[in-house]
Scaffold this motif. Sequence first.
Motif, PDB file in Angstrom:
ATOM      1  N   ASN A  56    -113.052  72.466  27.556  1.00  0.00           N
ATOM      2  CA  ASN A  56    -112.818  72.776  28.966  1.00  0.00           C
ATOM      3  C   ASN A  56    -113.855  72.112  29.870  1.00  0.00           C
ATOM      4  O   ASN A  56    -113.513  71.666  30.976  1.00  0.00           O
ATOM      5  CB  ASN A  56    -112.821  74.293  29.175  1.00  0.00           C
ATOM      6  N   ALA A  57    -115.105  72.055  29.410  1.00  0.00           N
ATOM      7  CA  ALA A  57    -116.152  71.404  30.213  1.00  0.00           C
ATOM      8  C   ALA A  57    -115.875  69.919  30.370  1.00  0.00           C
ATOM      9  O   ALA A  57    -116.023  69.355  31.464  1.00  0.00           O
ATOM     10  CB  ALA A  57    -117.515  71.630  29.571  1.00  0.00           C
ATOM     11  N   LEU A  58    -115.476  69.276  29.285  1.00  0.00           N
ATOM     12  CA  LEU A  58    -115.125  67.854  29.361  1.00  0.00           C
ATOM     13  C   LEU A  58    -113.905  67.639  30.248  1.00  0.00           C
ATOM     14  O   LEU A  58    -113.856  66.691  31.044  1.00  0.00           O
ATOM     15  CB  LEU A  58    -114.835  67.308  27.966  1.00  0.00           C
ATOM     16  N   LYS A  59    -112.927  68.517  30.099  1.00  0.00           N
ATOM     17  CA  LYS A  59    -111.697  68.390  30.876  1.00  0.00           C
ATOM     18  C   LYS A  59    -111.992  68.473  32.362  1.00  0.00           C
ATOM     19  O   LYS A  59    -111.475  67.691  33.172  1.00  0.00           O
ATOM     20  CB  LYS A  59    -110.718  69.482  30.453  1.00  0.00           C
ATOM     21  N   GLU A  60    -112.856  69.401  32.734  1.00  0.00           N
ATOM     22  CA  GLU A  60    -113.217  69.560  34.142  1.00  0.00           C
ATOM     23  C   GLU A  60    -114.038  68.371  34.641  1.00  0.00           C
ATOM     24  O   GLU A  60    -113.804  67.864  35.742  1.00  0.00           O
ATOM     25  CB  GLU A  60    -114.003  70.856  34.323  1.00  0.00           C
ATOM     26  N   LYS A  61    -114.973  67.914  33.845  1.00  0.00           N
ATOM     27  CA  LYS A  61    -115.856  66.827  34.277  1.00  0.00           C
ATOM     28  C   LYS A  61    -115.113  65.520  34.460  1.00  0.00           C
ATOM     29  O   LYS A  61    -115.382  64.755  35.389  1.00  0.00           O
ATOM     30  CB  LYS A  61    -116.996  66.646  33.264  1.00  0.00           C
ATOM     31  N   HIS A  62    -114.158  65.246  33.575  1.00  0.00           N
ATOM     32  CA  HIS A  62    -113.493  63.939  33.574  1.00  0.00           C
ATOM     33  C   HIS A  62    -112.031  63.987  33.998  1.00  0.00           C
ATOM     34  O   HIS A  62    -111.354  62.963  33.907  1.00  0.00           O
ATOM     35  CB  HIS A  62    -113.580  63.327  32.172  1.00  0.00           C
ATOM     36  N   ASN A  63    -111.552  65.176  34.431  1.00  0.00           N
ATOM     37  CA  ASN A  63    -110.124  65.318  34.759  1.00  0.00           C
ATOM     38  C   ASN A  63    -109.279  64.808  33.586  1.00  0.00           C
ATOM     39  O   ASN A  63    -108.347  64.018  33.744  1.00  0.00           O
ATOM     40  CB  ASN A  63    -109.781  64.543  36.033  1.00  0.00           C
ATOM     41  N   ALA A  64    -109.643  65.265  32.395  1.00  0.00           N
ATOM     42  CA  ALA A  64    -109.123  64.701  31.154  1.00  0.00           C
ATOM     43  C   ALA A  64    -107.801  65.334  30.725  1.00  0.00           C
ATOM     44  O   ALA A  64    -107.466  66.458  31.099  1.00  0.00           O
ATOM     45  CB  ALA A  64    -110.154  64.877  30.042  1.00  0.00           C
ATOM     46  N   GLN A  65    -107.095  64.581  29.876  1.00  0.00           N
ATOM     47  CA  GLN A  65    -105.919  65.081  29.179  1.00  0.00           C
ATOM     48  C   GLN A  65    -106.333  65.472  27.756  1.00  0.00           C
ATOM     49  O   GLN A  65    -107.119  64.760  27.117  1.00  0.00           O
ATOM     50  CB  GLN A  65    -104.831  64.008  29.113  1.00  0.00           C
ATOM     51  N   VAL A  66    -105.805  66.579  27.262  1.00  0.00           N
ATOM     52  CA  VAL A  66    -106.165  67.071  25.933  1.00  0.00           C
ATOM     53  C   VAL A  66    -105.017  66.809  24.964  1.00  0.00           C
ATOM     54  O   VAL A  66    -103.855  67.110  25.255  1.00  0.00           O
ATOM     55  CB  VAL A  66    -106.488  68.576  25.971  1.00  0.00           C
ATOM     56  N   PHE A  67    -105.349  66.260  23.796  1.00  0.00           N
ATOM     57  CA  PHE A  67    -104.384  65.968  22.739  1.00  0.00           C
ATOM     58  C   PHE A  67    -104.840  66.694  21.477  1.00  0.00           C
ATOM     59  O   PHE A  67    -105.987  66.513  21.037  1.00  0.00           O
ATOM     60  CB  PHE A  67    -104.294  64.463  22.486  1.00  0.00           C
ATOM     61  N   THR A  68    -103.961  67.478  20.889  1.00  0.00           N
ATOM     62  CA  THR A  68    -104.341  68.255  19.718  1.00  0.00           C
ATOM     63  C   THR A  68    -103.563  67.797  18.485  1.00  0.00           C
ATOM     64  O   THR A  68    -102.474  67.242  18.577  1.00  0.00           O
ATOM     65  CB  THR A  68    -104.062  69.752  19.938  1.00  0.00           C
ATOM     66  N   TYR A  69    -104.171  68.046  17.332  1.00  0.00           N
ATOM     67  CA  TYR A  69    -103.526  67.738  16.052  1.00  0.00           C
ATOM     68  C   TYR A  69    -103.771  68.886  15.085  1.00  0.00           C
ATOM     69  O   TYR A  69    -104.731  69.659  15.243  1.00  0.00           O
ATOM     70  CB  TYR A  69    -104.036  66.408  15.481  1.00  0.00           C
ATOM     71  N   GLN A  70    -102.908  68.986  14.081  1.00  0.00           N
ATOM     72  CA  GLN A  70    -103.021  70.070  13.113  1.00  0.00           C
ATOM     73  C   GLN A  70    -103.890  69.691  11.925  1.00  0.00           C
ATOM     74  O   GLN A  70    -104.813  70.418  11.565  1.00  0.00           O
ATOM     75  CB  GLN A  70    -101.631  70.488  12.619  1.00  0.00           C
ATOM     76  N   ASN A  71    -103.584  68.540  11.322  1.00  0.00           N
ATOM     77  CA  ASN A  71    -104.272  68.164  10.086  1.00  0.00           C
ATOM     78  C   ASN A  71    -104.942  66.794  10.163  1.00  0.00           C
ATOM     79  O   ASN A  71    -106.110  66.653   9.793  1.00  0.00           O
ATOM     80  CB  ASN A  71    -103.277  68.173   8.919  1.00  0.00           C
ATOM     81  N   GLU A  72    -104.221  65.776  10.633  1.00  0.00           N
ATOM     82  CA  GLU A  72    -104.734  64.415  10.651  1.00  0.00           C
ATOM     83  C   GLU A  72    -104.828  63.906  12.083  1.00  0.00           C
ATOM     84  O   GLU A  72    -103.894  64.082  12.885  1.00  0.00           O
ATOM     85  CB  GLU A  72    -103.814  63.478   9.844  1.00  0.00           C
ATOM     86  N   VAL A  73    -105.932  63.264  12.402  1.00  0.00           N
ATOM     87  CA  VAL A  73    -106.144  62.799  13.775  1.00  0.00           C
ATOM     88  C   VAL A  73    -105.091  61.777  14.198  1.00  0.00           C
ATOM     89  O   VAL A  73    -104.773  61.639  15.390  1.00  0.00           O
ATOM     90  CB  VAL A  73    -107.576  62.230  13.920  1.00  0.00           C
ATOM     91  N   ASN A  74    -104.521  61.077  13.240  1.00  0.00           N
ATOM     92  CA  ASN A  74    -103.523  60.056  13.544  1.00  0.00           C
ATOM     93  C   ASN A  74    -102.229  60.654  14.123  1.00  0.00           C
ATOM     94  O   ASN A  74    -101.382  59.918  14.643  1.00  0.00           O
ATOM     95  CB  ASN A  74    -103.198  59.251  12.287  1.00  0.00           C
TER      96      ASN A  74
END
Length: 475
Positions: A56-74
Motif C-alpha cells: 500500500n505504501a508503494l502504491k500510494e507513493k508511485h500511483n502503482a498498479q498491483v499484480f498478484t500471483y498464486q505460485n509462479e511469478v511468471n
Amino acid sequence: MRMGNPKTVWFLLAMFLGISTVGIISSNATEKPNYKYAIVVKETTLKDEAWGKVVNALKEKHNAQVFTYQNEVNEVKDKLADYFPKYICFVSKPLDASREFVGEVHRLTRQLDTDPYGDSIWAILTGYDAEDALRIAKHKEPLIVKYGLGGTLAWIDRVKEGIAYFEGMNEKGRYMLKKSDSEKVEDRKDGPTDSCKPMVDLLNKNKVDAMWTSGHATEHDWMIYYPQSRSKFISSQGKLYGQDSSGNKYEIKSTNPKVYLGAGNCLIGHIADMDCMALAWIHSGGAYQFLGYTVPTGYGYMGWGTGDYFFRHNGKFSLAESFYIINQALLFNLEKGLVKEARDLYGHTQNDKDTVVLYGDPAWEARVATGKDVKVPKPIWETDIKEKEESDNKKVFELIIKFNTDVDFDPISSCRPVFAFTPSRLQEAEIIDKGDAEAIEITDNFIIVKYKGKVEKNSQKKVTFKAKVLNEDGK
C-alpha cells in the motif's frame, strides 16, 4: 518503456547547482507520478497484514498498479506486458526471494515484448522483517552520494570525498583518500593494518552514502582482505558486525540511507536464510538499495559494470538504472556475437545475466553527486539525442557521443558500451548512418553502441536513426 521524468531532470539540476532536493519531492507530494510503476506480489504475501502495508505504501507513493500471483511469478507476464511499466517492484518476504526467484524475475522482465532485452527497471523489495521493507517503501527523499567508502580501491576518484582501503593482504595499510577540495586522490600506505574498525566507525557515524566491496564472501560474511582474512564483516539475525583479526566484534548500527554494491563478492546477494548479509545490511546497515551476486563470481561483468555506469558518469544514471543498463550491455554483447563463448576472460558469462540482484525500490533516486563544488573527473563519455526532421512518417534522431577520456572497448570483459535512454518510446527503428560503430542496437527505450578497439579522448561520434514515436499507451 517511458524514460522521460521531469523529477529526475530537476533532481540533476539541483545537484549541479547545490540546491537541496527535499523540496523537489515534498512540493509535488500530491501530484501523480508521470511514469508507470507495477508492484508484483504473491497473493499470500499481500494478505499478510504487515506486508500488505508495504504494498500500500508503494502504491500510494508511485500511483502503482498491483499484480498478484498464486505460485509462479511468471503468472503475471501477460498483464504486465499489457501495462508495460517503466518500473517493476517485486515485493517479497525474505525467504521467498531465493536465487531461483531472482532468475525468474530476470527472465520475466525480458518477456514483455518481442526483443531479447529488458523491458522495465526492476528491483526486489524485501527485508529482515516487513518493517524494513515499509521503511524503504515510504522513503521519498533522493540520495545524493557524496561520501564513499570502499573495501576496494575502485571508484574512489568518482565521489566528492571518501576513503577506499586496498583489499590485498600483501599491502595492508594502503588506502586511497579523496578530499572534497581536490580532484586528486592520495594513494597512501600509512593506514591501519586492519581496516575493520575504521570502516565500522565511519558507518556508525552515518557518514557513508555508498559502500562497495570485492574479495571473498559468502551469504554470511565478507572477508576484508584477499585471499584469506580473519578480519571480516559478518551477519546474524538481521544484525551486521565487523570482526577484526584479533576476534574483537563491533556491531554496526547505521541508520542513514545508503547504497551498497557487492561488486566483486561471491554469494553476498543470496538470501539463503535469515542470517544472511543482504538482510543484515538492509536491517541494521542502512542499505536502501543493495546490489549483490546470488552465485559465486570471479571478475563479474554485471557487478563491476553496474558500478562503472553508476560512478563514472557523474550522476547521469541512478543505481537502479545502472543495474538495468549493464544487464542490457551483457545481453547486447551476447546477441551481437561480440562474445564467442558463454565465458570470456574475467567472467563475462551467461551465468551473470540472471544471477545478480538489486534489492530496494527501483524508482528511488540514488545518484553520485555532481556540480560545481564536486571535484571529480569528467564522465568518460557524454551523449545527446537530437530530434530532427521526419522521414517516411518516422522521426529522425541523431545520437552525439563525446568522449572525455581514452576508451578501450576491448576486451569484452571490461567493455562498457555507450548507452542512452531514448527521449520517447520508439518502434520500428532503422539506422540511417552508424558511422564507424562496430555494433548498434535500438529498442523501444534505448540505444546502445559499441566501437572497436580504442577511441581517443575528445573524439566525437554520431549515429543517425529514424523510428516511429509512440505515446504512453504504446500507440
